[in-house]
Design a protein around this motif. Structure first.
Motif, mmCIF file in Angstrom:
data_model
loop_
_atom_site.group_PDB
_atom_site.id
_atom_site.type_symbol
_atom_site.label_atom_id
_atom_site.label_comp_id
_atom_site.label_asym_id
_atom_site.label_seq_id
_atom_site.Cartn_x
_atom_site.Cartn_y
_atom_site.Cartn_z
ATOM 1 N N GLU A 142 0.832 -1.209 0.000
ATOM 2 C CA GLU A 142 0.000 0.000 0.000
ATOM 3 C C GLU A 142 0.866 1.257 0.000
ATOM 4 O O GLU A 142 0.560 2.247 -0.644
ATOM 5 C CB GLU A 142 -0.891 0.012 1.239
ATOM 6 N N GLU A 160 2.396 2.631 -3.370
ATOM 7 C CA GLU A 160 1.580 3.526 -4.206
ATOM 8 C C GLU A 160 1.731 4.979 -3.770
ATOM 9 O O GLU A 160 1.861 5.880 -4.585
ATOM 10 C CB GLU A 160 0.104 3.118 -4.096
ATOM 11 N N LYS A 213 -4.786 6.734 -9.664
ATOM 12 C CA LYS A 213 -5.009 5.303 -9.455
ATOM 13 C C LYS A 213 -5.425 5.027 -8.000
ATOM 14 O O LYS A 213 -6.370 4.281 -7.726
ATOM 15 C CB LYS A 213 -3.711 4.562 -9.774
ATOM 16 N N LEU A 214 -4.705 5.682 -7.103
ATOM 17 C CA LEU A 214 -4.973 5.518 -5.671
ATOM 18 C C LEU A 214 -6.379 6.014 -5.339
ATOM 19 O O LEU A 214 -7.107 5.393 -4.563
ATOM 20 C CB LEU A 214 -3.920 6.328 -4.907
ATOM 21 N N THR A 265 -9.009 6.268 -7.395
ATOM 22 C CA THR A 265 -10.046 5.391 -7.962
ATOM 23 C C THR A 265 -10.260 4.183 -7.069
ATOM 24 O O THR A 265 -11.380 3.813 -6.751
ATOM 25 C CB THR A 265 -9.616 4.889 -9.364
ATOM 26 N N LYS A 266 -9.145 3.595 -6.663
ATOM 27 C CA LYS A 266 -9.225 2.441 -5.769
ATOM 28 C C LYS A 266 -9.959 2.815 -4.485
ATOM 29 O O LYS A 266 -10.813 2.080 -4.003
ATOM 30 C CB LYS A 266 -7.810 2.006 -5.371
ATOM 31 N N SER A 267 -9.590 3.968 -3.977
ATOM 32 C CA SER A 267 -10.142 4.425 -2.710
ATOM 33 C C SER A 267 -11.642 4.681 -2.823
ATOM 34 O O SER A 267 -12.411 4.397 -1.909
ATOM 35 C CB SER A 267 -9.402 5.691 -2.293
ATOM 36 N N ALA A 269 -13.721 3.149 -4.760
ATOM 37 C CA ALA A 269 -14.461 1.901 -4.911
ATOM 38 C C ALA A 269 -14.545 1.123 -3.594
ATOM 39 O O ALA A 269 -15.357 0.221 -3.457
ATOM 40 C CB ALA A 269 -13.788 1.041 -5.973
ATOM 41 N N ARG A 270 -13.701 1.505 -2.643
ATOM 42 C CA ARG A 270 -13.612 0.748 -1.406
ATOM 43 C C ARG A 270 -14.515 1.374 -0.353
ATOM 44 O O ARG A 270 -14.864 2.552 -0.444
ATOM 45 C CB ARG A 270 -12.159 0.821 -0.943
#
Lengths: 128, 359, 122
Positions: free
Chosen positions: B179, B182, C8-9, C11-13, C15-16
């Protein structure tokens, strides 16, 4: 556990600037300056070079709180010297950057100069 | 020459929650000189050692700082152990290294977040602290405390970590590292981050050395000095080398810390692989006598512990030279000539911990 | 120079589910071995030896043998756990949950009830 070998030198305060000047030319790094004051002032200057650790000890009486500054050789020492000036009330001669007692904003002037009172038994614990 | 004005900066400032006051002497938008004053929260902890039992003092030493807490207590204990000529068990040394590297990761993650906040990148700040939070949980699981570990004592450590907990911690750390990778990528590659940090606050190698900079401030200027090289605890048995960057600007100091986090993950893995079974503490024989300087590497740089004992249970003199105190002269130097808007970022890149500096 | 590396971070965040908890509605179970607060588990078995008070680095514990009381100043306690480790009768315990905030200074007092006199078998 590794106990580092540490070297000590005791010298007179008049000889301090010259000795520190030599150390500066030899490429020693100033690690710290520690002031302490019990029966008399004792100032420790620590240096480091190629993993060798050397401390200079300068002691003098409380009645004559004057010390030559080493900012000529190590300019970065001004923070330690101003600290000693504020906490112990020392007078630094030849200090290149002198905040004149305004480096530390303290409620009490020269708080480290007083010797602490005898150890009083702490409250709590057991009583019967 | 333009007109000079003085802008007070701190001790209460929106981006710098540290009680340092700087009088910025300005010429238009440029800082000509910065005059510091500290002492707003001076607690006289050095003096307290003269009244406290030397073993209880380990708890106070830990409270010098709320971020690099563990290494403070470890430094104090190492200094006392050197006076007592006390050999502590190998397992305790390894646990100390594991905990101090955890504390380094958590401190650096905190710093990354605060720096992102200083240049106005709020989401990056939140993400750094999200990862840090998981690390704090791990610290709590292994040591019992989240920020104040409370596990270091003279003669070893106060609690053992069983094999199962250690295995789970290593798994969690591996997930955390992924993590963190990133987030590290954003700090090292993003254009907006670079614009705020590249070429700002340059500290040349010679100045860094001459002014006595320590830690990432020194290593960011290309000097490979790290107190862990003194091989205290078990650092001599682990495979690592000090991390340096050449540029000497804010970006370089940031990169040093980013790479140090990866190095700490690696050091924890190495230490956990080499740890041997055995006791974690030995009995303390008598009272300390003599004087000794213990030097350790904190997240912020080299910390120096001076202890002087006279054979009683109270120390005669206890002195801590914290890394922030050593980094003040270089800070004043790099503030000269910078833009007013860069002051918060520059002040943050030395990772100031004024509470540390005011024992 | 690459822009928006954080995308990217983010988008991931997005969705979570949130990383935070709805405290105090949702509470985290403290990990095993966490030092949250010191509690007097059983005053009945306490022998008032006072070792906990002597060992306490902040002198937060006061033991009075005559009154059979055990007092704790929670604002002084630094939750180090020295007293729990030393207690010979295992009366003290460390709970994982933290003590809540205070509005006034208060000293917690635990008093041991006098034991019923042993009845005479004869």
């Amino acid at each position: 556990m590794m106990i580092e070998e540490q070297f000590w030198e005791t010298l007179d305060r008049a000889a301090l600037p010259a000795r520190v000047g030599t150390l500066a030319k030899e490429g020693w790094r100033l690690v710290q300056i520690c002031g302490s004051c019990h029966e008399a002032f004792e100032i420790l200057y620590s240096f480091d070079k190629d993993d060798r650790f050397l401390s200079l000890r300068v002691a003098f009486s409380k009645d004559d709180p004057v010390l030559p500054s080493i900012t000529e050789s190590y300019f970065g020492a001004f923070s330690y010297e101003n600290e000693m000036q504020d906490l112990f009330g020392l007078k630094l001669t030849g200090l290149k950057l002198n905040f004149n007692g305004n480096f530390y904003r303290l409620a009490k002037k020269n708080p480290f100069l007083d010797t602490p009172p005898a150890v009083a038994p702490a409250p709590g614990g057991v009583s019967s | 020459m333009g007109q000079r004005t003085i802008i007070p900066f701190g001790p209460q400032h929106p981006v710098l929650p540290e009680p340092i006051h700087l009088d910025l002497v300005m010429e238009d938008e440029k800082v000509v000189e910065a005059i510091p004053s500290i002492g707003f929260i001076h607690r006289g902890l050095e003096k307290m050692a003269e009244k406290k039992d030397f073993q209880e003092m380990a708890y106070i030493a830990e409270r010098i700082c709320g971020i690099c807490s563990f290494i403070h207590s470890m430094g104090y204990c190492q200094a006392i152990e050197a006076l007592l000529k006390l050999e502590i068990p190998k397992r305790a040394e390894y646990l100390r290294v594991i905990w101090s590297e955890m504390s380094r990761i958590h401190s650096h993650l905190l710093w990354l977040g605060l720096t992102a906040d200083a240049f106005g990148f709020e989401s990056l700040f939140m993400h750094s602290w999200r990862v840090r939070e998981k690390l704090l949980d791990l610290i709590e699981e292994t040591s019992g405390g989240r920020v104040i570990f409370g596990v270091c004592k003279v003669g070893g450590v106060r609690r053992d970590v069983d094999a199962e907990t250690l295995r789970r911690a290593l798994e969690a750390l591996a997930a955390l590292e992924a993590e963190y990778r990133e987030i590290a990528g954003v700090f090292s590659r993003d254009a907006s981050v670079k614009r705020r940090m590249t070429g700002i606050g340059v500290l040349p190698k010679e100045d860094a050395r001459a002014l006595g900079a320590v830690g990432p401030t020194l290593r960011g200027s290309g000097v490979a000095w790290d107190a862990r090289r003194l091989q205290y605890a078990v650092y001599g048995e682990l495979d690592w080398a000090p991390i340096t960057e050449e540029a000497g600007d804010c970006q370089a100091r940031c990169l040093v810390r980013i790479r140090e986090i990866f190095q700490s993950f690696d050091l924890i893995r190495q230490a956990a692989g080499k740890i041997s079974d055995g006791p974690v503490a030995v009995k303390v024989p008598g009272n300390p006598r003599g004087e000794y300087f213990a030097r350790l590497e904190q997240p912020r740089g080299e910390v120096v512990y001076y202890v002087k004992g006279n054979g009683t249970k109270n120390l005669q003199r206890f002195r801590v030279r914290t890394p922030t105190f050593a980094n003040l002269p270089p800070l004043l130097k790099i503030l000269q000539g910078c833009e007013l808007s860069d002051v918060p970022v520059i002040v943050l890149t030395i990772d100031p911990c004024i509470s540390c500096a005011e024992r | 120079m690459p822009h928006l590396v954080i995308a990217k971070l983010l988008t991931k965040s997005a969705a979570r589910k949130p990383s935070t908890r709805l405290y105090p509605a949702e509470k985290r179970a403290p990990p095993k071995g966490a030092r949250g607060r010191l509690v007097m588990k059983q005053i009945e078995t306490c022998v008032f030896c006072g070792v906990c008070g002597k060992k306490c680095p902040t002198r937060a514990i006061a033991v009075k043998r005559t009154d059979k009381t055990w007092e704790l100043d929670r604002l002084k306690c630094i939750v180090c756990g020295e007293c729990v480790e030393i207690c010979p009768k295992d009366c003290l315990a460390m709970e994982g949950e933290h003590a809540t905030a205070f509005v006034a200074k208060k000293i917690e007092t635990h008093v041991q009830k006098p034991k019923p006199a042993a009845s005479d078998p004869t």
